[in-house]
Design a protein around this motif. Structure first.
Motif, PDB file in Angstrom:
ATOM      1  N   THR A  84      40.521  43.250  33.409  1.00 24.56           N
ATOM      2  CA  THR A  84      40.895  43.353  34.819  1.00 24.56           C
ATOM      3  C   THR A  84      39.759  42.927  35.739  1.00 24.56           C
ATOM      4  OG1 THR A  84      42.430  45.148  34.305  1.00 24.56           O
ATOM      5  CG2 THR A  84      41.710  44.952  36.587  1.00 24.56           C
ATOM      6  N   GLU A  85      38.528  43.263  35.371  1.00 23.72           N
ATOM      7  CA  GLU A  85      37.374  42.952  36.218  1.00 23.72           C
ATOM      8  C   GLU A  85      37.168  41.449  36.395  1.00 23.72           C
ATOM      9  OE1 GLU A  85      36.527  46.830  34.000  1.00 23.72           O
ATOM     10  OE2 GLU A  85      37.411  44.856  33.569  1.00 23.72           O
ATOM     11  N   VAL A  86      37.727  40.657  35.469  1.00 24.34           N
ATOM     12  CA  VAL A  86      37.647  39.199  35.568  1.00 24.34           C
ATOM     13  C   VAL A  86      38.965  38.630  36.074  1.00 24.34           C
ATOM     14  CG1 VAL A  86      37.292  37.058  34.259  1.00 24.34           C
ATOM     15  CG2 VAL A  86      35.924  39.093  33.724  1.00 24.34           C
ATOM     16  N   ALA A  87      40.077  39.180  35.612  1.00 24.18           N
ATOM     17  CA  ALA A  87      41.393  38.637  35.959  1.00 24.18           C
ATOM     18  C   ALA A  87      41.720  38.786  37.437  1.00 24.18           C
ATOM     19  CB  ALA A  87      42.462  39.320  35.117  1.00 24.18           C
ATOM     20  N   GLU A  88      41.389  39.924  38.035  1.00 28.97           N
ATOM     21  CA  GLU A  88      41.761  40.141  39.436  1.00 28.97           C
ATOM     22  C   GLU A  88      40.989  39.237  40.394  1.00 28.97           C
ATOM     23  OE1 GLU A  88      41.704  44.319  40.245  1.00 28.97           O
ATOM     24  OE2 GLU A  88      43.632  44.645  39.223  1.00 28.97           O
ATOM     25  N   PRO A  89      39.663  39.073  40.236  1.00 25.91           N
ATOM     26  CA  PRO A  89      38.972  38.094  41.102  1.00 25.91           C
ATOM     27  C   PRO A  89      39.486  36.669  40.908  1.00 25.91           C
ATOM     28  CG  PRO A  89      37.400  39.609  40.142  1.00 25.91           C
ATOM     29  CD  PRO A  89      38.711  39.874  39.462  1.00 25.91           C
ATOM     30  N   PHE A  90      39.863  36.311  39.681  1.00 26.04           N
ATOM     31  CA  PHE A  90      40.449  34.997  39.448  1.00 26.04           C
ATOM     32  C   PHE A  90      41.741  34.838  40.229  1.00 26.04           C
ATOM     33  CE2 PHE A  90      43.741  32.592  37.264  1.00 26.04           C
ATOM     34  CZ  PHE A  90      43.157  31.338  37.171  1.00 26.04           C
ATOM     35  N   ALA A  91      42.628  35.831  40.123  1.00 19.91           N
ATOM     36  CA  ALA A  91      43.926  35.744  40.793  1.00 19.91           C
ATOM     37  C   ALA A  91      43.751  35.657  42.306  1.00 19.91           C
ATOM     38  CB  ALA A  91      44.788  36.942  40.418  1.00 19.91           C
ATOM     39  N   ALA A  92      42.828  36.449  42.864  1.00 21.81           N
ATOM     40  CA  ALA A  92      42.608  36.434  44.306  1.00 21.81           C
ATOM     41  C   ALA A  92      42.067  35.079  44.760  1.00 21.81           C
ATOM     42  CB  ALA A  92      41.641  37.555  44.695  1.00 21.81           C
ATOM     43  N   ALA A  93      41.108  34.526  44.015  1.00 22.81           N
ATOM     44  CA  ALA A  93      40.538  33.222  44.367  1.00 22.81           C
ATOM     45  C   ALA A  93      41.584  32.121  44.226  1.00 22.81           C
ATOM     46  CB  ALA A  93      39.324  32.931  43.492  1.00 22.81           C
ATOM     47  N   TYR A  94      42.424  32.227  43.211  1.00 19.49           N
ATOM     48  CA  TYR A  94      43.467  31.208  43.020  1.00 19.49           C
ATOM     49  C   TYR A  94      44.465  31.227  44.171  1.00 19.49           C
ATOM     50  CZ  TYR A  94      46.498  28.045  40.459  1.00 19.49           C
ATOM     51  OH  TYR A  94      47.230  26.950  40.083  1.00 19.49           O
ATOM     52  N   ARG A  95      44.824  32.435  44.635  1.00 22.57           N
ATOM     53  CA  ARG A  95      45.747  32.533  45.775  1.00 22.57           C
ATOM     54  C   ARG A  95      45.148  31.889  47.017  1.00 22.57           C
ATOM     55  NH1 ARG A  95      46.929  37.695  43.481  1.00 22.57           N
ATOM     56  NH2 ARG A  95      45.328  38.665  44.782  1.00 22.57           N
ATOM     57  N   ARG A  96      43.848  32.064  47.207  1.00 19.73           N
ATOM     58  CA  ARG A  96      43.199  31.453  48.375  1.00 19.73           C
ATOM     59  C   ARG A  96      43.138  29.929  48.231  1.00 19.73           C
ATOM     60  NH1 ARG A  96      39.515  35.718  47.431  1.00 19.73           N
ATOM     61  NH2 ARG A  96      38.038  34.247  46.487  1.00 19.73           N
ATOM     62  N   ALA A  97      42.810  29.459  47.021  1.00 22.50           N
ATOM     63  CA  ALA A  97      42.615  28.026  46.803  1.00 22.50           C
ATOM     64  C   ALA A  97      43.928  27.263  46.761  1.00 22.50           C
ATOM     65  CB  ALA A  97      41.833  27.801  45.506  1.00 22.50           C
ATOM     66  N   VAL A  98      44.958  27.893  46.185  1.00 27.31           N
ATOM     67  CA  VAL A  98      46.255  27.218  46.015  1.00 27.31           C
ATOM     68  C   VAL A  98      47.352  28.164  46.525  1.00 27.31           C
ATOM     69  CG1 VAL A  98      47.604  25.797  44.418  1.00 27.31           C
ATOM     70  CG2 VAL A  98      45.240  26.358  43.847  1.00 27.31           C
ATOM     71  N   PRO A  99      47.432  28.350  47.834  1.00 33.24           N
ATOM     72  CA  PRO A  99      48.324  29.388  48.370  1.00 33.24           C
ATOM     73  C   PRO A  99      49.802  29.150  48.097  1.00 33.24           C
ATOM     74  CG  PRO A  99      47.434  28.005  50.131  1.00 33.24           C
ATOM     75  CD  PRO A  99      46.676  27.660  48.882  1.00 33.24           C
ATOM     76  N   ASP A 100      50.214  27.898  47.842  1.00 24.71           N
ATOM     77  CA  ASP A 100      51.638  27.632  47.634  1.00 24.71           C
ATOM     78  C   ASP A 100      52.014  27.515  46.162  1.00 24.71           C
ATOM     79  OD1 ASP A 100      50.241  25.312  47.255  1.00 24.71           O
ATOM     80  OD2 ASP A 100      51.632  24.014  48.355  1.00 24.71           O
ATOM     81  N   SER A 101      51.127  27.920  45.258  1.00 32.21           N
ATOM     82  CA  SER A 101      51.429  27.815  43.829  1.00 32.21           C
ATOM     83  C   SER A 101      52.425  28.880  43.398  1.00 32.21           C
ATOM     84  CB  SER A 101      50.151  27.965  43.002  1.00 32.21           C
ATOM     85  OG  SER A 101      50.471  28.084  41.620  1.00 32.21           O
ATOM     86  N   PRO A 102      53.409  28.510  42.568  1.00 29.75           N
ATOM     87  CA  PRO A 102      54.346  29.521  42.049  1.00 29.75           C
ATOM     88  C   PRO A 102      53.666  30.541  41.151  1.00 29.75           C
ATOM     89  CG  PRO A 102      54.679  27.405  40.956  1.00 29.75           C
ATOM     90  CD  PRO A 102      53.743  27.157  42.094  1.00 29.75           C
TER      91      PRO A 102
END
Length: 275
Positions: free
Chosen positions: A155-173
């Motif tokens: 979780t300590e790695v997965a959650e920062p990844f998910a948050a950064a991905y949402r910022r970088a690619v906001p329209d990704s499914p």
């Protein structure tokens, strides 16, 4: 997994084999892919070889040849089929015979095999056409084996990844998915593979295999692997940098290393009417 261009209809998540742009994006850095991606459990390879009538193996979506080289080391003669010419060229340079084609369009020209394998690639193959074609190219007693890794970082790695991905690619499914997806979701996908195999009525009842193992990653090792995954292969350099910076910081906070718990799942079946 970045969104496909707007001019193209977006494939349903249930039909990843239609996402050809993504399916054929992994060769952008074939050398990194080959170096960073993990191999498969020796016990899995041994079990497939022992349960096949001979040494001739067809590797569907062979990529750079990670699984193929393991089967070669186990004494098999392997032919790879790979839709991305960049990946195929890399595999050939490592001593693998490869023909460039999507499996659905590949021409066997009368050739048959003792085992047909798909390592981390069957979700890119039409599940109905693929199972029927695999049956067509298998010899009596031949085995179809579909397998791949399930790896969700802590979780300590997965959650920062998910948050950064949402910022970088906001329209990704992909942003609709949880940061860590439960193993049950992947097991359900392999159960669907088995259902499609049964529907051909050409195989004995499929078996489900599972292999658990773990591997430690340093910050640099994980940041080397991440760009080879489907969600990141088509990102712009600035988007990728944003994601990697966030993940790197998360791993630094763990002391620069973490342990990944892997599960390798397999769906396998023997051609019906044979021993």
């Amino acid at each position: 997994m970045p969104t496909l261009p707007r001019k193209q209809p977006e494939p349903s998540p249930a039909e990843p084999h239609k996402a050809r742009q993504m399916a054929e994006s992994f060769g952008a850095d074939a050398q990194r892919y080959d170096q960073a991606r993990p191999s498969y459990p020796d016990a899995l390879v041994t079990r497939i070889v022992a349960g096949s009538p001979g040494p001739d193996v067809l590797d569907i979506g062979c990529g750079t040849g990670i699984a193929a080289r393991q089967f070669q080391a186990a004494g098999c003669a392997v032919l790879g089929v790979e839709p991305d010419s960049r990946m195929a060229d890399f595999a050939r340079a490592r001593g693998l015979q490869v023909e460039v084609a999507a499996f659905e369009a590949w021409q066997p020209a009368g050739r048959t095999f003792d085992a047909v394998i798909a390592a981390q690639s069957w979700h890119w193959v039409d599940p109905v056409v693929g199972a029927v074609k695999a049956a067509h190219v298998l010899r009596p007693g031949g085995r179809l084996a579909l397998f791949g890794h399930v790896y969700e970082p802590p979780t300590e790695v997965a959650e920062p990844f998910a948050a950064a991905y949402r910022r970088a690619v906001p329209d990704s499914p992909l942003n609709a998915q949880p940061a860590r997806r439960p193993l049950d979701l992947y097991q359900a996908a392999y159960a669907k593979f088995a259902d499609k195999i049964r529907e051909t009525e050409q195989f004995n009842d499929p078996e489900q295999w599972r292999f658990n193992w773990e591997q430690s990653y340093t910050r640099d090792q994980w940041l080397d692997l991440l760009p080879t995954t489907g969600g990141l292969t088509q990102l712009r350099p600035d988007q990728l940098a944003e994601v990697l910076e966030a993940v790197g910081g998360a791993i630094d906070s763990l002391g620069g290393v973490f342990t990944m718990n892997y599960t390798t799942l397999a769906t396998t079946a023997v051609l019906a009417g044979t021993s």
